[in-house]
Design a protein around this motif. Structure first.
Motif, PDB file in Angstrom:
ATOM      1  N   ILE A  29       0.836  -1.206   0.000  1.00  0.00           N
ATOM      2  CA  ILE A  29       0.000   0.000   0.000  1.00  0.00           C
ATOM      3  C   ILE A  29       0.866   1.249   0.000  1.00  0.00           C
ATOM      4  O   ILE A  29       0.566   2.234  -0.688  1.00  0.00           O
ATOM      5  CB  ILE A  29      -0.951  -0.025   1.214  1.00  0.00           C
ATOM      6  CG1 ILE A  29      -2.008  -1.128   1.027  1.00  0.00           C
ATOM      7  CG2 ILE A  29      -1.632   1.328   1.402  1.00  0.00           C
ATOM      8  CD1 ILE A  29      -2.888  -1.332   2.231  1.00  0.00           C
ATOM      9  N   ASN A  30       1.966   1.211   0.745  1.00  0.00           N
ATOM     10  CA  ASN A  30       2.870   2.365   0.773  1.00  0.00           C
ATOM     11  C   ASN A  30       3.494   2.625  -0.596  1.00  0.00           C
ATOM     12  O   ASN A  30       3.709   3.780  -0.981  1.00  0.00           O
ATOM     13  CB  ASN A  30       3.962   2.149   1.818  1.00  0.00           C
ATOM     14  CG  ASN A  30       3.424   2.262   3.230  1.00  0.00           C
ATOM     15  OD1 ASN A  30       2.418   2.922   3.477  1.00  0.00           O
ATOM     16  ND2 ASN A  30       4.081   1.600   4.170  1.00  0.00           N
ATOM     17  N   HIS A  31       3.802   1.546  -1.330  1.00  0.00           N
ATOM     18  CA  HIS A  31       4.327   1.710  -2.694  1.00  0.00           C
ATOM     19  C   HIS A  31       3.296   2.409  -3.579  1.00  0.00           C
ATOM     20  O   HIS A  31       3.638   3.308  -4.362  1.00  0.00           O
ATOM     21  CB  HIS A  31       4.694   0.346  -3.287  1.00  0.00           C
ATOM     22  CG  HIS A  31       5.956  -0.225  -2.738  1.00  0.00           C
ATOM     23  ND1 HIS A  31       7.161   0.422  -2.816  1.00  0.00           N
ATOM     24  CD2 HIS A  31       6.202  -1.395  -2.099  1.00  0.00           C
ATOM     25  CE1 HIS A  31       8.098  -0.308  -2.257  1.00  0.00           C
ATOM     26  NE2 HIS A  31       7.551  -1.415  -1.801  1.00  0.00           N
ATOM     27  N   PHE A  32       2.024   1.995  -3.460  1.00  0.00           N
ATOM     28  CA  PHE A  32       0.967   2.614  -4.249  1.00  0.00           C
ATOM     29  C   PHE A  32       0.815   4.092  -3.880  1.00  0.00           C
ATOM     30  O   PHE A  32       0.709   4.955  -4.759  1.00  0.00           O
ATOM     31  CB  PHE A  32      -0.358   1.877  -4.014  1.00  0.00           C
ATOM     32  CG  PHE A  32      -0.548   0.664  -4.880  1.00  0.00           C
ATOM     33  CD1 PHE A  32      -1.352   0.712  -6.002  1.00  0.00           C
ATOM     34  CD2 PHE A  32       0.080  -0.530  -4.586  1.00  0.00           C
ATOM     35  CE1 PHE A  32      -1.544  -0.398  -6.800  1.00  0.00           C
ATOM     36  CE2 PHE A  32      -0.090  -1.652  -5.370  1.00  0.00           C
ATOM     37  CZ  PHE A  32      -0.902  -1.580  -6.490  1.00  0.00           C
ATOM     38  N   LYS A  33       0.806   4.383  -2.577  1.00  0.00           N
ATOM     39  CA  LYS A  33       0.614   5.756  -2.118  1.00  0.00           C
ATOM     40  C   LYS A  33       1.750   6.654  -2.600  1.00  0.00           C
ATOM     41  O   LYS A  33       1.519   7.801  -2.994  1.00  0.00           O
ATOM     42  CB  LYS A  33       0.521   5.780  -0.593  1.00  0.00           C
ATOM     43  CG  LYS A  33      -0.773   5.174  -0.056  1.00  0.00           C
ATOM     44  CD  LYS A  33      -0.734   5.014   1.457  1.00  0.00           C
ATOM     45  CE  LYS A  33      -0.671   6.357   2.160  1.00  0.00           C
ATOM     46  NZ  LYS A  33      -0.720   6.181   3.635  1.00  0.00           N
ATOM     47  N   TRP A  34       2.983   6.147  -2.566  1.00  0.00           N
ATOM     48  CA  TRP A  34       4.114   6.955  -3.014  1.00  0.00           C
ATOM     49  C   TRP A  34       3.995   7.279  -4.497  1.00  0.00           C
ATOM     50  O   TRP A  34       4.226   8.415  -4.916  1.00  0.00           O
ATOM     51  CB  TRP A  34       5.427   6.212  -2.756  1.00  0.00           C
ATOM     52  CG  TRP A  34       6.640   7.021  -3.107  1.00  0.00           C
ATOM     53  CD1 TRP A  34       7.321   7.888  -2.306  1.00  0.00           C
ATOM     54  CD2 TRP A  34       7.307   7.063  -4.387  1.00  0.00           C
ATOM     55  NE1 TRP A  34       8.376   8.467  -2.982  1.00  0.00           N
ATOM     56  CE2 TRP A  34       8.394   7.988  -4.268  1.00  0.00           C
ATOM     57  CE3 TRP A  34       7.118   6.423  -5.601  1.00  0.00           C
ATOM     58  CZ2 TRP A  34       9.259   8.256  -5.317  1.00  0.00           C
ATOM     59  CZ3 TRP A  34       7.978   6.717  -6.657  1.00  0.00           C
ATOM     60  CH2 TRP A  34       9.037   7.619  -6.512  1.00  0.00           C
ATOM     61  N   GLN A  35       3.600   6.295  -5.292  1.00  0.00           N
ATOM     62  CA  GLN A  35       3.468   6.514  -6.724  1.00  0.00           C
ATOM     63  C   GLN A  35       2.339   7.479  -7.030  1.00  0.00           C
ATOM     64  O   GLN A  35       2.463   8.348  -7.908  1.00  0.00           O
ATOM     65  CB  GLN A  35       3.213   5.170  -7.415  1.00  0.00           C
ATOM     66  CG  GLN A  35       3.422   5.178  -8.917  1.00  0.00           C
ATOM     67  CD  GLN A  35       4.843   5.527  -9.303  1.00  0.00           C
ATOM     68  OE1 GLN A  35       5.072   6.507 -10.001  1.00  0.00           O
ATOM     69  NE2 GLN A  35       5.795   4.729  -8.851  1.00  0.00           N
ATOM     70  N   GLU A  37       1.339   9.844  -5.075  1.00  0.00           N
ATOM     71  CA  GLU A  37       1.774  11.174  -4.650  1.00  0.00           C
ATOM     72  C   GLU A  37       2.556  11.860  -5.767  1.00  0.00           C
ATOM     73  O   GLU A  37       2.475  13.086  -5.948  1.00  0.00           O
ATOM     74  CB  GLU A  37       2.623  11.073  -3.387  1.00  0.00           C
ATOM     75  CG  GLU A  37       3.249  12.380  -2.921  1.00  0.00           C
ATOM     76  CD  GLU A  37       2.219  13.462  -2.585  1.00  0.00           C
ATOM     77  OE1 GLU A  37       2.605  14.647  -2.600  1.00  0.00           O
ATOM     78  OE2 GLU A  37       1.043  13.123  -2.311  1.00  0.00           O
ATOM     79  N   GLN A  38       3.308  11.074  -6.541  1.00  0.00           N
ATOM     80  CA  GLN A  38       4.027  11.642  -7.685  1.00  0.00           C
ATOM     81  C   GLN A  38       3.049  12.200  -8.716  1.00  0.00           C
ATOM     82  O   GLN A  38       3.332  13.211  -9.372  1.00  0.00           O
ATOM     83  CB  GLN A  38       4.925  10.576  -8.336  1.00  0.00           C
ATOM     84  CG  GLN A  38       5.882   9.893  -7.380  1.00  0.00           C
ATOM     85  CD  GLN A  38       6.704  10.883  -6.583  1.00  0.00           C
ATOM     86  OE1 GLN A  38       7.373  11.763  -7.143  1.00  0.00           O
ATOM     87  NE2 GLN A  38       6.658  10.759  -5.260  1.00  0.00           N
TER      88      GLN A  38
END
Length: 419
Positions: A29-35, A37-38
């Motif tokens: 989920i953190n990977h998805f959120k970071w992407q 945010e970009q």
């Protein structure tokens, strides 16, 4: 559907809730959120007050410079997948169940009638699932190359287009080129046999003549393998699972396909045996379960494995607790090898290196080849003989002394050639 940029955070919260309900881990989920945010930064930089799924795709294309996601590297492919999931969520409020980019068969839609008929014939011939997948991948690449030359039907094929493609394809991978040549040759023979082409263009395709098993198998010593195993954190549920399949791979030499397909009913606890049908060969194999392997399995099954009706021994740690992905096992093994600090040099770090290591240790213990062949589940003894190249000590015993020549040999013609 259009959203206000001020609503982006609430959209992300809804999307995160959706994938969390799908059982995704917090790390994913953190990977998805970071992407995502970009994406917000991209929209903010462009001073866009509203946005839609089309704008998400625009960012994706700007980032990777292509819409052919199959050509991306793994990390780029994962990033594109996360962006596509957000775009789909904006449009429909849902995401693909598998959360991955679907295989782009539509790229060859103009060839679809012929392509589909060919694949159906292979299924009728009862080809294995893995073989069907290879036919699909390599043939799609070939047909896309033909479409780029505006060849969208069998009748438009010509020798120059085919020869031009096979000259430059997979120049960095001899193995992939060999398989691709076979697939293309079979496909062109199919077209001619069904009178879809006037000429048999399969004669244009050369046979792959690449030496098999040209590389020496990568092996690790028992001390190195113990270091790798010790890197598994057995105080956690994931660590117990990883330790169990690492130990099985090393001690029993199972292929990844057999490991992920291993079921609870394959374990005979009374006889301490593991009996299963090999996925690759279809041959039945029965292996003894060493004490350390049995203890690792019990530790995992009793304390870590989710209580689910699935019959597979190793299941994913998140809902819906399905069969493990083979790539996950390879990634776990590579990460443990890196964590061990071992100097791998030119050795490979995949799961098959553990299988090679077991064969090497059996050879070092003077185990007979037929016994090793049976343990490894090889169909023919010749396959097992490739491991003889890594048994250096036994090869030294086979070395012959160079015979000495009489002095008359060196004195020929006055010793002119040997001064």
């Amino acid at each position: 559907m259009y959203y206000q940029l001020s609503d982006f955070e609430s959209l992300v919260e809804s999307a995160v809730l959706y994938i969390r309900q799908k059982g995704r881990s917090e790390a994913t989920i953190n990977h998805f959120k970071w992407q995502w945010e970009q994406v917000r930064q991209y929209l903010k930089k462009r001073e866009m007050e509203t946005f839609s799924a089309r704008d998400i795709m625009g960012y994706c294309n700007d980032k990777f410079g292509t819409t052919d996601y199959l050509s991306l590297k793994k990390y780029q492919h994962d990033c594109a997948r996360q962006l596509l999931c957000l775009a789909e969520f904006i449009e429909s409020g849902q995401m693909p169940d598998a959360l991955r980019v679907q295989h782009a068969d539509y790229d060859v839609r103009q060839w679809n009638p012929v392509f589909s008929a060919f694949m159906e014939e292979k299924r009728r011939q009862q080809r294995r699932t893995g073989t069907i997948y290879l036919y699909k991948c390599y043939l799609c690449n070939f047909l896309r190359a033909m479409l780029q030359q505006e060849i969208n039907a069998p009748a438009m094929l010509n020798s120059f287009a085919i020869a031009g493609y096979i000259t430059h394809m997979y120049s960095q991978s001899k193995g992939a080129k060999e398989v691709s040549l076979r697939v293309i040759k079979v496909f062109l023979s199919y077209l001619y046999a069904n009178r879809l082409t006037d000429k048999d263009f399969s004669t244009v395709v050369p046979r792959g003549r690449f030496p098999k098993r040209s590389e020496v198998p990568s092996v690790y010593t028992p001390d190195e393998l113990q270091k790798i195993l010790s890197c598994a954190d057995r105080s956690t549920r994931t660590g117990k699972r990883d330790y169990a399949f690492l130990l099985i791979t090393y001690r029993l030499g199972l292929r990844i396909s057999d490991l992920v397909s291993l079921k609870l009913q394959n374990i005979n606890w009374e006889c301490n045996e593991l009996s299963f049908i090999q996925v690759k060969t279809g041959n039945p194999v029965t292996l003894p379960v060493p004490e350390d392997v049995g203890n690792a399995l019990i530790d995992y099954l009793r304390y870590c494995r989710p209580n689910v009706p699935a019959s597979y021994v190793f299941v994913s740690r998140n809902y819906p607790y399905g069969k493990l992905c083979p790539k996950l096992i390879s990634q776990v093994i590579r990460s443990h090898i890196r964590a061990s600090g071992i100097d791998t040099g030119n050795r490979k770090t995949g799961a098959h290196a553990f299988r090679h290591s077991m064969a090497y240790n059996l050879l070092a213990a003077k185990t007979q080849l037929p016994v090793i062949s049976e343990i490894m589940g090889h169909s023919v003894l010749a396959t097992t003989m490739c491991y003889l190249r890594i048994d250096i000590e036994s090869l030294r015993a086979c070395a012959l002394e160079v015979p000495s020549f009489p002095c008359d040999f060196y004195q020929q013609k006055g010793g002119f050639f040997y001064e």
